[in-house]
Motif scaffolding. Structure first.
Motif: not given
Length: 145
Positions: A27-37, A95-99, A121-128
């Motif tokens: 139904r959806s796919v996560p979109v990340v930047d080059g660092e995996g955020k 939204g929402p994002v889990l840790h 996601v990792e707190e602080g970095t937002g890395k998936l």
């Protein structure tokens, strides 16, 4: 949680994200930047929005498009016009994002409210780090992994 989920990079074309949705029946796919955020999600609603006239999209959009005589070829043409655009331009907010330390009861609440898979996601970095689905929770409830 499902670790290392299938993702698309924000700079990849819409065509790539569309293929991921189709091939995996997501139904959806996560979109990340080059660092995996995590920068958002690209889903069926975003994909279908690409084939509608801009006047039909949004809160003030037209509700009756019966006057349009678009056929399948017209819709395919509209989608093809967007295929090379970066998918990040069409990613929807998450939204929402889990840790990793989110309580399982809170995860269940978020799943029932959002009705979508939820990113971890990792707190602080937002890395998936992964995604939590209904099936992840049901599997754990039934004693599986």
């Amino acid at each position: 949680m499902t670790p290392d989920p299938v993702t698309v990079r924000a700079d990849q074309p819409v065509a790539t994200a569309t293929a991921v949705l189709r091939d995996n029946r997501f139904r959806s796919v996560p979109v990340v930047d080059g660092e995996g955020k995590m920068v958002g999600q690209f889903g069926i609603q975003a994909l279908l929005s690409l084939i509608l006239p801009k006047a039909a999209i949004g809160d003030d959009g037209l509700s009756n498009l019966g006057y349009l005589n678009d056929d399948l070829a017209d819709l395919q043409r509209r989608l093809a016009e967007e295929h090379d655009q970066p998918v990040g331009d069409h990613a929807e907010a998450v939204g929402p994002v889990l840790h990793p330390d989110t309580a399982i009861s809170q995860v269940v609440v978020h799943l029932t409210e959002s009705r979508n898979n939820l990113p971890v996601v990792e707190e602080g970095t937002g890395k998936l780090l992964g995604m939590v689905s209904y099936w992840d929770i049901v599997g754990r409830l039934l004693g599986g992994e």
